[in-house]
Enzyme design. Structure first.
Site, PDB file in Angstrom:
ATOM      1  N   ARG A   1      74.130  74.196  38.034  1.00 21.59           N
ATOM      2  CA  ARG A   1      73.812  74.618  39.397  1.00 21.59           C
ATOM      3  C   ARG A   1      73.425  76.102  39.426  1.00 21.59           C
ATOM      4  NH1 ARG A   1      78.459  73.824  43.900  1.00 21.59           N
ATOM      5  NH2 ARG A   1      79.369  75.682  42.966  1.00 21.59           N
TER       6      ARG A   1
ATOM      7  N   ARG B   1      88.235  79.850  39.032  1.00 22.97           N
ATOM      8  CA  ARG B   1      88.186  79.058  40.273  1.00 22.97           C
ATOM      9  C   ARG B   1      88.901  77.718  40.075  1.00 22.97           C
ATOM     10  NH1 ARG B   1      81.947  79.118  41.026  1.00 22.97           N
ATOM     11  NH2 ARG B   1      82.287  77.724  42.783  1.00 22.97           N
TER      12      ARG B   1
ATOM     13  N   ARG C   1      92.206  75.381  51.617  1.00 27.94           N
ATOM     14  CA  ARG C   1      92.323  75.592  50.182  1.00 27.94           C
ATOM     15  C   ARG C   1      93.751  75.942  49.756  1.00 27.94           C
ATOM     16  NH1 ARG C   1      86.549  76.618  49.151  1.00 27.94           N
ATOM     17  NH2 ARG C   1      86.147  76.817  46.932  1.00 27.94           N
TER      18      ARG C   1
ATOM     19  N   ARG D   1      74.040  81.860  42.866  1.00 27.46           N
ATOM     20  CA  ARG D   1      75.405  82.300  43.166  1.00 27.46           C
ATOM     21  C   ARG D   1      75.995  83.003  41.952  1.00 27.46           C
ATOM     22  NH1 ARG D   1      78.838  77.495  45.950  1.00 27.46           N
ATOM     23  NH2 ARG D   1      80.475  78.831  45.089  1.00 27.46           N
TER      24      ARG D   1
ATOM     25  N   LYS E   1      81.099  68.317  46.750  1.00 23.51           N
ATOM     26  CA  LYS E   1      81.511  68.298  48.167  1.00 23.51           C
ATOM     27  C   LYS E   1      80.362  68.684  49.099  1.00 23.51           C
ATOM     28  CE  LYS E   1      84.882  71.355  47.874  1.00 23.51           C
ATOM     29  NZ  LYS E   1      84.847  71.755  46.458  1.00 23.51           N
TER      30      LYS E   1
HETATM   31  P1  AMP Z   1      82.732  77.250  47.843  1.00 26.90           P
HETATM   32  O1  AMP Z   1      81.325  77.373  48.315  1.00 26.90           O
HETATM   33  O2  AMP Z   1      83.543  76.313  48.672  1.00 26.90           O
HETATM   34  O3  AMP Z   1      82.826  76.968  46.361  1.00 26.90           O
HETATM   35  O4  AMP Z   1      83.389  78.679  48.063  1.00 26.90           O
HETATM   36  C1  AMP Z   1      82.933  79.837  47.359  1.00 26.90           C
HETATM   37  C2  AMP Z   1      83.993  80.905  47.379  1.00 26.90           C
HETATM   38  O5  AMP Z   1      84.250  81.303  48.746  1.00 26.90           O
HETATM   39  C3  AMP Z   1      85.342  80.491  46.835  1.00 26.90           C
HETATM   40  O6  AMP Z   1      85.419  80.599  45.416  1.00 26.90           O
HETATM   41  C4  AMP Z   1      86.268  81.487  47.540  1.00 26.90           C
HETATM   42  O7  AMP Z   1      86.176  82.772  46.940  1.00 26.90           O
HETATM   43  C5  AMP Z   1      85.622  81.589  48.916  1.00 26.90           C
HETATM   44  N1  AMP Z   1      86.199  80.559  49.830  1.00 26.90           N
HETATM   45  C6  AMP Z   1      85.563  79.475  50.354  1.00 26.90           C
HETATM   46  N2  AMP Z   1      86.383  78.762  51.150  1.00 26.90           N
HETATM   47  C7  AMP Z   1      87.578  79.418  51.124  1.00 26.90           C
HETATM   48  C8  AMP Z   1      88.847  79.178  51.705  1.00 26.90           C
HETATM   49  N3  AMP Z   1      89.068  78.096  52.476  1.00 26.90           N
HETATM   50  N4  AMP Z   1      89.834  80.070  51.465  1.00 26.90           N
HETATM   51  C9  AMP Z   1      89.637  81.161  50.713  1.00 26.90           C
HETATM   52  N5  AMP Z   1      88.481  81.433  50.093  1.00 26.90           N
HETATM   53  C10 AMP Z   1      87.448  80.575  50.286  1.00 26.90           C
END
Ligand code: AMP
Length: 192
Positions: free
Chosen positions: A128, A146, A89, A134, A14
């Protein structure tokens, strides 16, 4: 204004694709994950709180996430549209997003899901992890957590926008340019 949700499990590409689409179409790319990482990098209170969830592979509570998104949307941006990456989400976040857009006489134009299977996702995220720095990418148990949360809480968002035919799915396996072409073709075919 076009408002797109780029949807899919963690590691489905994404972020990479949203970045390319933002460049091509002059969209603002809003990634809630990036916004949290920015806060964490600056040691803010919000960042510290978010970190306690992110490091376990859990979702950050809705009120924190939605508040942060609202603030971002209140900034002025001269763009043709917005691409949401990693938000919404869960269904409550979808409803909040619909409200935020309705306040601006806007709506989600389409949700586009990148379809990638679990094993491919785990492999991609472990790969990654070598460069992303991360912590939530580096541990297989957290990655699987996740993915489970994605299935339980996030997939209903696809059905939410499918109710009035706004959800689309494309094959998320292939090289970056190939997937980018699939996405661009779909976006070009959306009603104006
Ligand atoms: P991502 O970079 O989108 O994979 O997000 C990394 C982490 O940030 C996720 O595993 C969640 O812990 C948190 N996170 C990101 N977006 C959201 C969201 N819309 N709602 C809740 N937690 C989020």
């Amino acid at each position: 204004m076009i408002n797109l949700i780029l949807f899919g499990p963690p590691g489905s590409g994404k972020g990479t694709q949203a970045h390319k689409l933002a460049d091509r179409y002059n969209f603002l790319h809003i990634s809630t994950g990036d916004l949290f990482r920015h806060e964490i990098g600056h040691n803010t209170e919000l960042g510290l709180e978010a970190m306690s969830y992110i490091s376990k592979g859990l979702l950050v509570p809705d009120e924190i996430t939605i508040g942060m998104l609202r603030k971002k949307m209140e900034e002025d941006h001269d763009v043709a549209g917005v691409i949401f990456d990693g938000f919404p989400r869960n269904v409550l976040q979808s409803e909040a997003l619909d409200e935020l857009l309705a306040e601006r006489d806007q709506r989600i134009s389409a949700l586009i899901a990148l379809d990638v299977d679990d094993e491919e996702i785990v492999n991609r995220i472990m790969e990654r992890a070598k460069t992303s720095g991360r912590p939530d990418d580096a541990d297989e148990a957290i990655i699987r957590n996740r993915i489970e949360i994605y299935k339980a809480e996030t997939t209903p968002v696809f059905d939410y926008y499918a109710q009035d035919n706004r959800s689309h799915k494309i094959n998320g396996v292939g090289d970056i340019e190939e997937i980018f072409s699939r996405l661009s073709e779909l976006i070009d075919s959306l009603p104006a």
